[in-house]
Design an enzyme around this catalytic site. Structure first.
Site, short mmCIF file in Angstrom:
data_model
loop_
_atom_site.label_atom_id
_atom_site.label_comp_id
_atom_site.label_asym_id
_atom_site.label_seq_id
_atom_site.Cartn_x
_atom_site.Cartn_y
_atom_site.Cartn_z
N HIS A 58 0.83 -1.21 0.00
CA HIS A 58 0.00 0.00 0.00
C HIS A 58 0.86 1.26 0.00
CE1 HIS A 58 -3.20 2.75 0.87
NE2 HIS A 58 -2.92 2.90 2.14
N GLU A 171 -6.61 -1.27 10.72
CA GLU A 171 -7.19 0.06 10.90
C GLU A 171 -8.72 0.03 10.95
OE1 GLU A 171 -3.68 2.70 8.72
OE2 GLU A 171 -5.27 1.84 7.48
#
Length: 213
Positions: A58, A171
Site C-alpha cells: 500500500h 485500521e
C-alpha cells in the site's frame, strides 16, 4: 459457548470513505425473480473500506501484497489499551502500560466510532512508537482510526516506521464498547492476489484469567 464481539465497521452504502477514494456500494445484479432461483449481489469498494488491513505494498511498491502476509499475526491473543486521555500517542505514553508478552496491541483512542462520518481530525500516532513496540515484541497494531497516519500526510511516516520494525497494521476497528484487557483476536484479510489491502471482519473474545496467562 464462545461469545465473540464484532469490532468491525458494518459495510453500508452510506458509510464514510477516505476523501476521494472509491465509496462502498452493494446492489443486486440479479434478483430471484430474474434468475428463477437466487439473488446475486455485487460490491464496489476501495480495499481500505471500513475495518481493514494494510499490506506493505500500500505504501511501498516493493512491499508484500495482502496475499503474502503471515496470517498468524491476525489470529491470537491481543491486548486492548485505552489511550483516549491523550491526543498524541508516543512511546512515552505507551510506557504507562504493562506490555509484557504482547504481540498484538489494539489502541482505543479518543476518536469516537462513527462509521458514517470521516473525521476531520484524529489523534496522532507518533512514528517513534515503532522501535519501542518492536522491543516489546509487538507484531500487529490495531487502531480505531481510519489510518495510523494523519489524513493530510503524504510521507506516511508511521506506516513506514511500523513496516521497518516488523509491525503489521489493522485500521478502523471499533473499540468504544471494549474494555481494556486481554482477548483473542481474529481479523483475517482476504487472499486478494497482488492487492494493497483488504477489508476484514474483526472479532474479539474475552479471555479468562487462566487463558490470558
Amino acid at each position: 459457548m464462545t461469545n465473540w464481539i464484532d469490532i468491525s465497521q458494518p459495510l453500508t452504502n452510506d458509510m464514510a470513505t477516505w476523501p476521494g477514494d472509491t465509496p462502498f456500494s452493494y446492489s443486486l445484479t440479479y434478483t430471484k425473480e430474474q434468475t428463477g432461483s437466487v439473488n446475486i449481489g455485487q460490491i464496489t469498494a476501495s480495499l481500505h473500506t471500513g475495518t481493514h488491513v494494510d499490506a506493505p505494498f500500500h505504501y511501498d511498491t516493493d512491499g508484500e501484497t495482502i496475499d503474502e502476509l503471515d496470517l498468524n499475526r491476525y489470529i491470537g491473543k491481543a491486548t486492548v489499551i485505552d489511550v483516549s486521555h491523550v491526543e498524541e500517542i508516543t512511546a512515552e505514553v505507551l510506557q504507562e502500560f504493562e506490555l509484557k508478552s504482547v504481540s498484538r496491541l489494539l489502541l482505543r483512542t479518543s476518536l469516537p466510532n462513527n462509521p458514517k462520518r470521516f473525521p476531520s481530525e484524529m489523534p496522532v500516532l507518533d512514528p517513534g512508537v515503532a522501535p519501542y513496540l518492536q522491543r516489546k515484541g509487538v507484531t500487529l497494531i490495531g487502531v480505531d482510526m481510519p489510518s495510523v497516519d494523519t489524513p493530510d500526510s503524504k510521507t506516511l511516516e508511521t506506516h513506514h516506521a511500523l513496516y521497518n520494525h516488523g509491525i503489521n497494521i489493522l485500521e478502523n476497528i471499533m473499540l468504544d464498547a471494549i474494555k481494556p484487557g486481554i482477548y483473542e483476536l481474529i481479523a483475517l484479510p482476504l487472499a486478494i492476489h497482488g492487492a494493497d489491502g483488504s477489508p476484514v471482519r474483526a472479532v474479539l473474545r474475552p479471555l479468562t484469567e487462566k487463558e490470558s496467562l
